[in-house]
Scaffold this active site. Structure first.
Site, PDB file in Angstrom:
ATOM      1  N   ASP A  14       0.856  -1.182   0.000  1.00 31.66           N
ATOM      2  CA  ASP A  14       0.000   0.000   0.000  1.00 31.66           C
ATOM      3  C   ASP A  14       0.893   1.234   0.000  1.00 31.66           C
ATOM      4  OD1 ASP A  14      -2.163   1.652   0.103  1.00 31.66           O
ATOM      5  OD2 ASP A  14      -2.785   1.114   2.129  1.00 31.66           O
ATOM      6  N   ASP A 108      -2.826   2.539  -6.148  1.00 30.37           N
ATOM      7  CA  ASP A 108      -1.816   2.617  -5.088  1.00 30.37           C
ATOM      8  C   ASP A 108      -1.730   1.397  -4.182  1.00 30.37           C
ATOM      9  OD1 ASP A 108      -4.269   3.053  -3.945  1.00 30.37           O
ATOM     10  OD2 ASP A 108      -3.616   4.671  -2.633  1.00 30.37           O
ATOM     11  N   GLU A 109      -2.407   0.315  -4.522  1.00 29.26           N
ATOM     12  CA  GLU A 109      -2.273  -0.880  -3.682  1.00 29.26           C
ATOM     13  C   GLU A 109      -2.520  -2.143  -4.494  1.00 29.26           C
ATOM     14  OE1 GLU A 109      -5.257  -1.547  -0.636  1.00 29.26           O
ATOM     15  OE2 GLU A 109      -6.573  -0.063  -1.562  1.00 29.26           O
TER      16      GLU A 109
END
Length: 364
Positions: A14, A108-109
């Site tokens: 993350d 983003d993860e």
């Protein structure tokens, strides 16, 4: 199945305050300052907040007005999604050097299954550390990681030592970890469900584990069985690198409420153009068109129409949306309009390489 779950090695990566960190990376003058990506006006919403801003209580999805009240010297910058997508692709290229089993959740993860990995490294914790170091060295951004034997535990673990840290929950510690975990920390249990559990005397995983499956299904319907298994570590979902896309959508929030269908049509034309580009980039088309209308009182209405053929061009999109708009009179002034396409032509011969099913939101 359970033995397979015990020996699986899952990493959840993350990125730390991704959008805000990218803005600070590209503009050194913003480094160390409270920053929000999004709109700071009356209709603005915070998409992401830097850690400097979070110290003042600024959070994503917060209105721009409230964010300014909490942090008067907060700096707002508009989102640059193309830039975020560019960096996200570089991050995923790093992931692919370790495993092909990468399941993106957003820009983003992502989950990584490193049970069998390209580096031949038996330690998922060391792999996570190496990946985070490479992201820092090559892209000058920080990432946090959670490591365990399931996606569920790995995702919770990645939040424990944020920012720029990692946490490993080995298989033998999973049950005790879940028993000690505050119920509101369980991924998938939101504020409303947590409040209901509090009223039932459920405050921790241990409290949840004491409740029978019958009790949980009585109070939470089909989710009750899910919670019953979850707290016992019976979570077997695999990392899916090629999840099928279910929808493609675009929506816009407006600074000023729209009161006339004429103005709405003008906005819907722009949204149709954007959606056409997204359908082209993902190489899909669909049969079902849905118009989303959010009114000034925050109530939401959807209207859908399924065509006998697949479409992907803005002209047909717009004509269908026009029919839906005039299907009935709008109930109030409108603050948001959105269009989505479902019932996609995804099959073995026409399947996108990845799923990144997100909606870009703009103000204008």
């Amino acid at each position: 199945m359970y033995e397979e779950q015990i020996h699986r090695k899952i990493i959840h990566i993350d990125m730390d305050a991704f959008y805000a960190s990218v803005e600070q990376l590209d503009n050194p003058e913003l480094r160390g300052k409270p920053l929000a990506v999004g709109g700071g006006g009356e209709r603005g919403v915070v998409s992401a907040a830097s850690y400097e801003a979070r110290k003042f209580g600024v959070r994503s999805a917060m209105s721009g007005v409230l964010a300014r009240k909490k942090c008067p010297h907060l700096i707002f910058v508009p989102p640059r999604f193309e830039r975020y997508k560019e960096i996200s692709k570089k991050i995923r290229n790093i992931f692919k050097e370790y495993t092909n089993l990468v399941e993106p959740l957003s820009l983003d993860e992502a989950y990584l299954d490193v049970t069998e990995n390209k580096k031949g490294n038996p330690s998922a914790s060391l792999i996570a550390k190496e990946i985070r170091q490479r992201i820092a060295n090559e892209l000058h951004l920080n990432a946090s990681a959670g490591i365990s034997n399931s996606k569920f535990i790995a995702k919770i673990a990645s939040d424990i030592n944020k920012p720029n840290g990692q946490k490993t929950i080995p298989p033998e510690e999973v049950i005790s970890f879940l028993e000690d975990l505050p119920i509101e920390k369980f991924f998938g249990i939101g504020r409303v469900t947590a409040a209901k559990m509090f009223n039932l005397g459920i405050f921790t995983g241990k409290d949840l584990k004491l409740k029978s499956e019958a009790f949980l299904t009585e109070h939470f319907k089909s989710s009750g069985t899910h919670y019953y298994n979850l707290v016992r570590g019976n979570y077997h979902s695999k990392v899916k690198p090629n999840r099928e896309r279910k929808s493609v959508a675009a929506e816009h929030t407006f600074i000023t409420n729209l009161t006339s269908e004429i103005f709405m049509l003008e906005k819907l034309e722009k949204i149709s153009e954007e959606l056409e580009q997204r359908l082209a980039s993902t190489k899909v088309s669909g049969k079902t068109i849905t118009l989303k209308i959010k009114y000034s009182d925050f109530t939401t209405q959807t209207r859908s129409k399924t065509l006998p053929y697949f479409i992907k061009n803005k002209e047909v999109l717009l004509e269908t949306v026009k029919d839906l708009l005039f299907q009935e009179k709008v109930q109030n002034s409108v603050r948001l309009l959105g269009i989505s396409v479902t019932n996609l032509n995804i099959n073995s011969k026409n399947k996108p390489e990845k799923l990144i099913d997100f909606q870009l939101k703009f103000e204008f």
